[in-house]
Design a protein around this motif. Structure first.
Motif, PDB file in Angstrom:
ATOM      1  N   ALA A  27      -2.503  25.738  13.320  1.00 44.70           N
ATOM      2  CA  ALA A  27      -2.080  25.578  11.924  1.00 44.70           C
ATOM      3  C   ALA A  27      -3.045  26.322  11.009  1.00 44.70           C
ATOM      4  CB  ALA A  27      -2.038  24.099  11.566  1.00 44.70           C
ATOM      5  N   THR A  28      -2.514  27.141  10.112  1.00 44.84           N
ATOM      6  CA  THR A  28      -3.358  27.914   9.202  1.00 44.84           C
ATOM      7  C   THR A  28      -3.671  27.143   7.922  1.00 44.84           C
ATOM      8  OG1 THR A  28      -1.400  28.971   8.247  1.00 44.84           O
ATOM      9  CG2 THR A  28      -2.511  30.129  10.048  1.00 44.84           C
ATOM     10  N   GLN A  29      -2.930  26.044   7.689  1.00 47.94           N
ATOM     11  CA  GLN A  29      -3.237  25.178   6.547  1.00 47.94           C
ATOM     12  C   GLN A  29      -2.610  23.811   6.775  1.00 47.94           C
ATOM     13  OE1 GLN A  29      -1.066  27.931   3.785  1.00 47.94           O
ATOM     14  NE2 GLN A  29      -0.193  26.050   2.975  1.00 47.94           N
ATOM     15  N   ASP A  30      -2.982  22.843   5.948  1.00 48.40           N
ATOM     16  CA  ASP A  30      -2.396  21.505   6.043  1.00 48.40           C
ATOM     17  C   ASP A  30      -0.918  21.572   5.672  1.00 48.40           C
ATOM     18  OD1 ASP A  30      -5.014  20.807   6.458  1.00 48.40           O
ATOM     19  OD2 ASP A  30      -5.186  19.478   4.731  1.00 48.40           O
ATOM     20  N   PHE A  31      -0.111  20.708   6.311  1.00 54.86           N
ATOM     21  CA  PHE A  31       1.307  20.630   5.956  1.00 54.86           C
ATOM     22  C   PHE A  31       1.760  19.181   5.982  1.00 54.86           C
ATOM     23  CE2 PHE A  31       5.796  20.436   7.444  1.00 54.86           C
ATOM     24  CZ  PHE A  31       6.395  20.931   6.299  1.00 54.86           C
ATOM     25  N   ASN A  40       3.834  16.586  10.441  1.00 56.46           N
ATOM     26  CA  ASN A  40       2.689  16.886   9.572  1.00 56.46           C
ATOM     27  C   ASN A  40       1.525  17.348  10.423  1.00 56.46           C
ATOM     28  OD1 ASN A  40       4.200  15.831   7.403  1.00 56.46           O
ATOM     29  ND2 ASN A  40       3.480  13.769   7.848  1.00 56.46           N
ATOM     30  N   PHE A  41       0.699  18.228   9.853  1.00 59.77           N
ATOM     31  CA  PHE A  41      -0.501  18.634  10.574  1.00 59.77           C
ATOM     32  C   PHE A  41      -1.592  19.061   9.604  1.00 59.77           C
ATOM     33  CE2 PHE A  41       2.710  22.113  11.062  1.00 59.77           C
ATOM     34  CZ  PHE A  41       2.165  23.058  10.185  1.00 59.77           C
ATOM     35  N   LYS A  42      -2.791  19.160  10.165  1.00 60.26           N
ATOM     36  CA  LYS A  42      -3.949  19.601   9.403  1.00 60.26           C
ATOM     37  C   LYS A  42      -4.326  21.008   9.857  1.00 60.26           C
ATOM     38  CE  LYS A  42      -5.503  15.486   7.529  1.00 60.26           C
ATOM     39  NZ  LYS A  42      -4.271  15.241   6.794  1.00 60.26           N
ATOM     40  N   LYS A  43      -4.954  21.740   8.964  1.00 59.28           N
ATOM     41  CA  LYS A  43      -5.406  23.086   9.294  1.00 59.28           C
ATOM     42  C   LYS A  43      -6.255  23.052  10.564  1.00 59.28           C
ATOM     43  CE  LYS A  43      -7.978  26.990   7.533  1.00 59.28           C
ATOM     44  NZ  LYS A  43      -8.553  27.682   6.397  1.00 59.28           N
ATOM     45  N   PRO A  73       7.325  24.836   8.685  1.00 66.14           N
ATOM     46  CA  PRO A  73       7.515  26.240   8.315  1.00 66.14           C
ATOM     47  C   PRO A  73       6.739  27.153   9.265  1.00 66.14           C
ATOM     48  CG  PRO A  73       6.733  24.916   6.451  1.00 66.14           C
ATOM     49  CD  PRO A  73       6.557  24.097   7.687  1.00 66.14           C
ATOM     50  N   LYS A  74       7.430  28.140   9.825  1.00 65.84           N
ATOM     51  CA  LYS A  74       6.793  29.013  10.821  1.00 65.84           C
ATOM     52  C   LYS A  74       5.629  29.807  10.242  1.00 65.84           C
ATOM     53  CE  LYS A  74       9.620  33.128  10.217  1.00 65.84           C
ATOM     54  NZ  LYS A  74      10.586  34.047  10.767  1.00 65.84           N
ATOM     55  N   ASP A  75       5.645  30.026   8.937  1.00 64.94           N
ATOM     56  CA  ASP A  75       4.575  30.815   8.309  1.00 64.94           C
ATOM     57  C   ASP A  75       3.218  30.133   8.365  1.00 64.94           C
ATOM     58  OD1 ASP A  75       6.677  32.442   7.697  1.00 64.94           O
ATOM     59  OD2 ASP A  75       6.702  31.977   5.561  1.00 64.94           O
ATOM     60  N   LEU A  76       3.186  28.851   8.680  1.00 68.88           N
ATOM     61  CA  LEU A  76       1.917  28.112   8.703  1.00 68.88           C
ATOM     62  C   LEU A  76       1.292  28.103  10.090  1.00 68.88           C
ATOM     63  CD1 LEU A  76       2.819  25.035   6.475  1.00 68.88           C
ATOM     64  CD2 LEU A  76       1.971  27.289   5.816  1.00 68.88           C
ATOM     65  N   LEU A  77       1.862  28.900  11.001  1.00 76.32           N
ATOM     66  CA  LEU A  77       1.379  28.892  12.374  1.00 76.32           C
ATOM     67  C   LEU A  77       0.890  30.272  12.788  1.00 76.32           C
ATOM     68  CD1 LEU A  77       1.220  26.770  14.600  1.00 76.32           C
ATOM     69  CD2 LEU A  77       3.315  27.698  15.535  1.00 76.32           C
TER      70      LEU A  77
END
Length: 99
Positions: A27-31, A40-43, A73-77
């Motif tokens: 994950a590139t940022q929290d979601f 949900n995930f953390k960076k 969102p795929k952009d956060l991976l």
């Protein structure tokens, strides 16, 4: 068709049941998702991808973080490992439903 209940008509999977992992990423940022259909995930957390929606919602993939499963969102991976190069295109079933 009632697309309110599902995000896309088709999805890409590694196998016909969509039970095999496609890839893993970080994950590139929290979601925090808008409802329970999202995970949900953390960076920095590892995210495992099982399928990718195609069509209207090409921005959403489905996968797991720990024991939770949902869309994100795929952009956060940031992909760091591919498990399969096979990509089958399949119809989506009804999306996860919130209770």
């Amino acid at each position: 068709t009632d697309l309110g209940r599902r995000f896309a008509e088709r999805k890409r999977c590694a196998d016909p049941e969509c039970s095999m992992l496609m890839c893993r990423g970080k994950a590139t940022q929290d979601f925090k998702g808008p409802d329970c259909r999202f995970v949900n995930f953390k960076k920095g957390e590892a995210v495992y991808v099982y399928y990718k929606l195609i069509g209207k919602s090409t921005e959403l993939w489905a996968g797991s973080v720990g024991s939770d499963f949902g869309y994100f969102p795929k952009d956060l991976l940031e992909i760091n490992h591919n498990y399969s190069n096979e990509e089958l295109e399949l119809p989506t079933d009804v999306s996860l439903i919130c209770y």
